[in-house]
Write an enzyme that holds these catalytic residues in place. Sequence first.
Site, PDB file in Angstrom:
ATOM      1  N   LEU A   1       9.443  -8.537 -11.386  1.00 54.62           N
ATOM      2  CA  LEU A   1       8.415  -7.602 -10.939  1.00 54.62           C
ATOM      3  C   LEU A   1       8.247  -6.494 -11.963  1.00 54.62           C
ATOM      4  CD1 LEU A   1       9.981  -7.181  -7.413  1.00 54.62           C
ATOM      5  CD2 LEU A   1       7.868  -8.422  -7.864  1.00 54.62           C
ATOM      6  N   GLU A   2       7.037  -5.986 -12.087  1.00 53.73           N
ATOM      7  CA  GLU A   2       6.786  -4.841 -12.962  1.00 53.73           C
ATOM      8  C   GLU A   2       6.208  -3.717 -12.106  1.00 53.73           C
ATOM      9  OE1 GLU A   2       4.140  -2.224 -15.340  1.00 53.73           O
ATOM     10  OE2 GLU A   2       3.350  -3.959 -14.281  1.00 53.73           O
TER      11      GLU A   2
ATOM     12  N   SER B   1       0.812  -1.217   0.000  1.00 51.69           N
ATOM     13  CA  SER B   1       0.000   0.000   0.000  1.00 51.69           C
ATOM     14  C   SER B   1       0.847   1.269   0.000  1.00 51.69           C
ATOM     15  CB  SER B   1      -0.966   0.007   1.181  1.00 51.69           C
ATOM     16  OG  SER B   1      -0.266   0.062   2.399  1.00 51.69           O
TER      17      SER B   1
END
Length: 190
Positions: free
Chosen positions: A136-137, A112
């Site tokens: 990861l993108e 978050s």
Amino acid sequence: MTVKSDRWIRRMAQEQRMIEPFEPQQVKSVDGEKIVSFGTSSYGYDIRCSDEFKIFTNINSTIVDPKQFDSASFVDFKGDVCIIPPNSFALARTVEYFRIPRDVLTICLGKSTYARCGIIVNVTPFEPEWEGYVTLEFSNTTPLPAKIYANEGVAQVVFFQCAPDDVCETSYRDRGGKYQGQEGVTLPRI
């Protein structure tokens, strides 16, 4: 399927080397400096990205095609902080290497802290018996440059375990998945 707790994650990391390196607690600071947390949480594991990045560039005015991806669309960068251009994205890999058991499926969600800054983390589930570093993108959805911090938390992995009598018939390893054992930041494969 049931979601697995911190006790289960610690046990699997120790007994089956499911996550390496593994942090058994939540780390919120390093040498007295606050960081985006990583490590074991109540019902998941907060992963970190390494200092290896591929930053998307449109300098070649190419078409993004998953069947014929042009690697020249990325600029390689190594550093503690990656700046993602406005409305663009970057790829990275995790610090952690995963070995997913045959009776487990994971879902990876963005943290978050980054989401509240308009930075979206997208990865696919880690399927049963997949192993490797995770690519990861990071999408920067804002009209401003955005920072990603290497070696700090970027996403959370949640683990689901099936009932003993419901283990998958064909795992990722069984079908020879194309991303099995990936080492670095891995581009699309067909």
